[in-house]
Motif scaffolding. Structure first.
Motif, PDB file in Angstrom:
ATOM      1  N   VAL A  46       7.006   4.536  -3.977  1.00 48.42           N
ATOM      2  CA  VAL A  46       6.070   4.185  -2.919  1.00 48.42           C
ATOM      3  C   VAL A  46       4.841   5.047  -3.155  1.00 48.42           C
ATOM      4  CG1 VAL A  46       5.654   4.140  -0.437  1.00 48.42           C
ATOM      5  CG2 VAL A  46       7.936   3.635  -1.315  1.00 48.42           C
ATOM      6  N   THR A  47       3.690   4.395  -3.353  1.00 47.34           N
ATOM      7  CA  THR A  47       2.456   5.125  -3.631  1.00 47.34           C
ATOM      8  C   THR A  47       1.320   4.559  -2.790  1.00 47.34           C
ATOM      9  OG1 THR A  47       2.022   3.665  -5.507  1.00 47.34           O
ATOM     10  CG2 THR A  47       3.057   5.766  -5.999  1.00 47.34           C
ATOM     11  N   GLU A  48       0.327   5.386  -2.566  1.00 44.60           N
ATOM     12  CA  GLU A  48      -0.885   4.982  -1.865  1.00 44.60           C
ATOM     13  C   GLU A  48      -1.927   4.757  -2.953  1.00 44.60           C
ATOM     14  OE1 GLU A  48      -4.652   5.119  -0.493  1.00 44.60           O
ATOM     15  OE2 GLU A  48      -3.918   6.954  -1.402  1.00 44.60           O
ATOM     16  N   THR A  83     -10.580   7.030   9.449  1.00 48.48           N
ATOM     17  CA  THR A  83     -10.294   5.722  10.023  1.00 48.48           C
ATOM     18  C   THR A  83     -10.780   4.664   9.047  1.00 48.48           C
ATOM     19  OG1 THR A  83     -10.516   6.590  12.261  1.00 48.48           O
ATOM     20  CG2 THR A  83     -10.716   4.201  11.987  1.00 48.48           C
ATOM     21  N   ARG A  84      -9.849   3.971   8.437  1.00 48.22           N
ATOM     22  CA  ARG A  84     -10.127   2.871   7.511  1.00 48.22           C
ATOM     23  C   ARG A  84      -8.802   2.215   7.139  1.00 48.22           C
ATOM     24  NH1 ARG A  84     -11.765   6.257   2.050  1.00 48.22           N
ATOM     25  NH2 ARG A  84      -9.874   5.683   0.961  1.00 48.22           N
ATOM     26  N   ASN A  85      -8.732   1.473   6.053  1.00 48.26           N
ATOM     27  CA  ASN A  85      -7.479   0.856   5.621  1.00 48.26           C
ATOM     28  C   ASN A  85      -6.926   1.589   4.408  1.00 48.26           C
ATOM     29  OD1 ASN A  85      -7.265  -1.144   7.555  1.00 48.26           O
ATOM     30  ND2 ASN A  85      -8.420  -2.629   6.353  1.00 48.26           N
ATOM     31  N   VAL A  86      -5.626   1.596   4.316  1.00 50.35           N
ATOM     32  CA  VAL A  86      -4.930   2.209   3.196  1.00 50.35           C
ATOM     33  C   VAL A  86      -4.005   1.148   2.594  1.00 50.35           C
ATOM     34  CG1 VAL A  86      -3.052   3.134   4.602  1.00 50.35           C
ATOM     35  CG2 VAL A  86      -3.620   4.237   2.482  1.00 50.35           C
ATOM     36  N   THR A  87      -3.865   1.135   1.269  1.00 52.17           N
ATOM     37  CA  THR A  87      -2.966   0.190   0.604  1.00 52.17           C
ATOM     38  C   THR A  87      -1.759   0.946   0.081  1.00 52.17           C
ATOM     39  OG1 THR A  87      -4.808  -1.239  -0.020  1.00 52.17           O
ATOM     40  CG2 THR A  87      -2.758  -1.522  -1.241  1.00 52.17           C
ATOM     41  N   ILE A  88      -0.584   0.451   0.419  1.00 48.46           N
ATOM     42  CA  ILE A  88       0.679   1.051  -0.009  1.00 48.46           C
ATOM     43  C   ILE A  88       1.314   0.125  -1.045  1.00 48.46           C
ATOM     44  CG2 ILE A  88       2.962   1.839   0.731  1.00 48.46           C
ATOM     45  CD1 ILE A  88       0.704   3.482   1.965  1.00 48.46           C
ATOM     46  N   ARG A  89       1.712   0.689  -2.176  1.00 47.16           N
ATOM     47  CA  ARG A  89       2.398  -0.082  -3.215  1.00 47.16           C
ATOM     48  C   ARG A  89       3.862   0.339  -3.241  1.00 47.16           C
ATOM     49  NH1 ARG A  89       0.914  -0.979  -9.500  1.00 47.16           N
ATOM     50  NH2 ARG A  89      -0.507  -2.422  -8.506  1.00 47.16           N
ATOM     51  N   VAL A  90       4.732  -0.662  -3.155  1.00 44.01           N
ATOM     52  CA  VAL A  90       6.173  -0.468  -3.273  1.00 44.01           C
ATOM     53  C   VAL A  90       6.557  -1.041  -4.631  1.00 44.01           C
ATOM     54  CG1 VAL A  90       8.402  -1.113  -2.305  1.00 44.01           C
ATOM     55  CG2 VAL A  90       6.482  -0.646  -0.789  1.00 44.01           C
ATOM     56  N   ALA A  91       7.219  -0.239  -5.461  1.00 41.72           N
ATOM     57  CA  ALA A  91       7.529  -0.684  -6.816  1.00 41.72           C
ATOM     58  C   ALA A  91       8.906  -0.195  -7.227  1.00 41.72           C
ATOM     59  CB  ALA A  91       6.489  -0.162  -7.800  1.00 41.72           C
ATOM     60  N   VAL A  92       9.413  -0.798  -8.295  1.00 41.36           N
ATOM     61  CA  VAL A  92      10.652  -0.345  -8.903  1.00 41.36           C
ATOM     62  C   VAL A  92      10.345  -0.060 -10.366  1.00 41.36           C
ATOM     63  CG1 VAL A  92      11.466  -2.691  -9.385  1.00 41.36           C
ATOM     64  CG2 VAL A  92      13.101  -0.838  -9.249  1.00 41.36           C
ATOM     65  N   GLN A 121       6.793   0.314 -14.452  1.00 38.73           N
ATOM     66  CA  GLN A 121       7.054  -0.493 -13.265  1.00 38.73           C
ATOM     67  C   GLN A 121       7.380  -1.930 -13.662  1.00 38.73           C
ATOM     68  OE1 GLN A 121       3.934  -0.112 -10.366  1.00 38.73           O
ATOM     69  NE2 GLN A 121       4.137   2.099 -10.267  1.00 38.73           N
ATOM     70  N   TYR A 122       8.358  -2.532 -12.959  1.00 38.54           N
ATOM     71  CA  TYR A 122       8.796  -3.886 -13.272  1.00 38.54           C
ATOM     72  C   TYR A 122       8.553  -4.875 -12.146  1.00 38.54           C
ATOM     73  CZ  TYR A 122      10.750  -2.043 -17.503  1.00 38.54           C
ATOM     74  OH  TYR A 122      10.872  -1.455 -18.728  1.00 38.54           O
ATOM     75  N   ASP A 123       8.719  -4.488 -10.922  1.00 38.34           N
ATOM     76  CA  ASP A 123       8.407  -5.372  -9.804  1.00 38.34           C
ATOM     77  C   ASP A 123       7.686  -4.522  -8.772  1.00 38.34           C
ATOM     78  OD1 ASP A 123       8.300  -7.670  -8.237  1.00 38.34           O
ATOM     79  OD2 ASP A 123      10.250  -7.333  -7.324  1.00 38.34           O
ATOM     80  N   TRP A 124       6.657  -5.078  -8.146  1.00 36.03           N
ATOM     81  CA  TRP A 124       5.921  -4.336  -7.136  1.00 36.03           C
ATOM     82  C   TRP A 124       5.276  -5.287  -6.141  1.00 36.03           C
ATOM     83  CZ3 TRP A 124       0.699  -5.343  -6.910  1.00 36.03           C
ATOM     84  CH2 TRP A 124       0.122  -5.905  -8.042  1.00 36.03           C
ATOM     85  N   GLN A 125       5.021  -4.737  -4.962  1.00 39.63           N
ATOM     86  CA  GLN A 125       4.318  -5.466  -3.909  1.00 39.63           C
ATOM     87  C   GLN A 125       3.428  -4.464  -3.182  1.00 39.63           C
ATOM     88  OE1 GLN A 125       6.820  -7.943  -1.417  1.00 39.63           O
ATOM     89  NE2 GLN A 125       8.276  -8.218  -3.089  1.00 39.63           N
ATOM     90  N   GLU A 126       2.319  -4.953  -2.658  1.00 38.67           N
ATOM     91  CA  GLU A 126       1.397  -4.098  -1.927  1.00 38.67           C
ATOM     92  C   GLU A 126       1.136  -4.668  -0.539  1.00 38.67           C
ATOM     93  OE1 GLU A 126      -2.147  -3.847  -4.320  1.00 38.67           O
ATOM     94  OE2 GLU A 126      -1.314  -2.209  -5.517  1.00 38.67           O
ATOM     95  N   PHE A 127       0.825  -3.766   0.386  1.00 35.08           N
ATOM     96  CA  PHE A 127       0.398  -4.181   1.721  1.00 35.08           C
ATOM     97  C   PHE A 127      -0.602  -3.158   2.241  1.00 35.08           C
ATOM     98  CE2 PHE A 127       4.249  -1.702   2.161  1.00 35.08           C
ATOM     99  CZ  PHE A 127       3.981  -0.841   3.213  1.00 35.08           C
ATOM    100  N   SER A 128      -1.461  -3.595   3.148  1.00 36.44           N
ATOM    101  CA  SER A 128      -2.498  -2.717   3.698  1.00 36.44           C
ATOM    102  C   SER A 128      -2.215  -2.435   5.169  1.00 36.44           C
ATOM    103  CB  SER A 128      -3.875  -3.364   3.570  1.00 36.44           C
ATOM    104  OG  SER A 128      -4.245  -3.457   2.228  1.00 36.44           O
ATOM    105  N   LEU A 129      -2.581  -1.238   5.560  1.00 37.77           N
ATOM    106  CA  LEU A 129      -2.426  -0.814   6.947  1.00 37.77           C
ATOM    107  C   LEU A 129      -3.678  -0.077   7.382  1.00 37.77           C
ATOM    108  CD1 LEU A 129       1.139   0.719   6.642  1.00 37.77           C
ATOM    109  CD2 LEU A 129       0.549  -1.310   7.967  1.00 37.77           C
ATOM    110  N   PRO A 130      -4.042  -0.172   8.647  1.00 36.41           N
ATOM    111  CA  PRO A 130      -5.177   0.615   9.135  1.00 36.41           C
ATOM    112  C   PRO A 130      -4.743   2.063   9.373  1.00 36.41           C
ATOM    113  CG  PRO A 130      -4.324  -0.792  10.882  1.00 36.41           C
ATOM    114  CD  PRO A 130      -3.553  -1.121   9.633  1.00 36.41           C
ATOM    115  N   THR A 131      -5.682   2.969   9.210  1.00 31.65           N
ATOM    116  CA  THR A 131      -5.448   4.363   9.558  1.00 31.65           C
ATOM    117  C   THR A 131      -6.418   4.748  10.660  1.00 31.65           C
ATOM    118  OG1 THR A 131      -6.994   5.129   7.865  1.00 31.65           O
ATOM    119  CG2 THR A 131      -4.672   4.991   7.240  1.00 31.65           C
ATOM    120  N   GLU A 132      -6.046   5.760  11.425  1.00 31.99           N
ATOM    121  CA  GLU A 132      -6.853   6.137  12.584  1.00 31.99           C
ATOM    122  C   GLU A 132      -6.819   7.645  12.763  1.00 31.99           C
ATOM    123  OE1 GLU A 132      -5.570   5.304  16.861  1.00 31.99           O
ATOM    124  OE2 GLU A 132      -6.849   3.608  16.321  1.00 31.99           O
ATOM    125  N   ARG A 133      -7.988   8.220  12.926  1.00 33.61           N
ATOM    126  CA  ARG A 133      -8.091   9.666  13.110  1.00 33.61           C
ATOM    127  C   ARG A 133      -7.617  10.104  14.465  1.00 33.61           C
ATOM    128  NH1 ARG A 133     -13.017  13.275  11.076  1.00 33.61           N
ATOM    129  NH2 ARG A 133     -11.724  15.059  10.723  1.00 33.61           N
TER     130      ARG A 133
END
Length: 167
Positions: free
Chosen positions: A99-101, A139-148, A155-167
């Protein structure tokens, strides 16, 4: 007296080694040169051999934060939970869930990966990573990558999703 004797012995040995190196006859060195005598023929495109890791799939990704608002807030702890399934016919060894940002956001801390010893065919494991936000995140968006990955980090399989961050 002992220190003086040890110093004399070491000095004698070092002096003999230096004198031997200076007085030894020089050995001739021969250089060589390699030249291509015919034009280089381009190789056909090569593809990496299939790996058993190609049979790993990530599924059921869930993000759970302390406040349950799907926003990574300053000072908050959260979790990313996902499953890694082996859809192949062989046991796969030394699987590394990652799991990486990926956006370079400072003050986002993710727990280090833990190697999964083996995943049997048509079975899987559930993996949980902890994400902590520092007190002064932006305060902005962050992308998290989940991989194996394998034990070498490929890395062989991965997916990413974005989430907002807030101070």
């Amino acid at each position: 007296y002992r220190g003086s004797a040890i110093g004399t012995i070491i000095g004698t040995i070092a002096g003999a080694a230096i004198g031997n190196a200076v007085s030894a006859p020089k050995q001739e060195t021969y250089g060589y040169r390699i030249e291509r005598t015919e034009p280089y023929k381009p190789q056909h495109e090569t593809y990496p051999a299939p790996s058993v890791f190609d049979n790993l799939r990530i599924r059921n990704i869930r993000f759970i934060d302390d406040s349950r608002d799907h926003v990574i807030s300053s000072g908050e702890k959260s979790k990313v939970i996902f499953e890694i399934m082996n859809e192949g016919e062989q046991t796969i060894y030394n699987v590394v869930p990652m799991v990486t940002e990926t956006t370079g956001m400072k003050r986002i801390y993710i727990s280090p990966p833990v190697m999964v010893e083996q995943i049997a065919p048509h079975n899987g494991v559930k993996y949980t990573a902890t994400i902590s936000a520092g007190e002064r995140i932006k305060t902005r968006n962050v992308t998290i990558r989940v991989a194996v990955a394998d034990g070498n980090g490929q890395q062989y399989d991965w997916q990413e999703f974005s989430l907002p961050t807030e101070r």
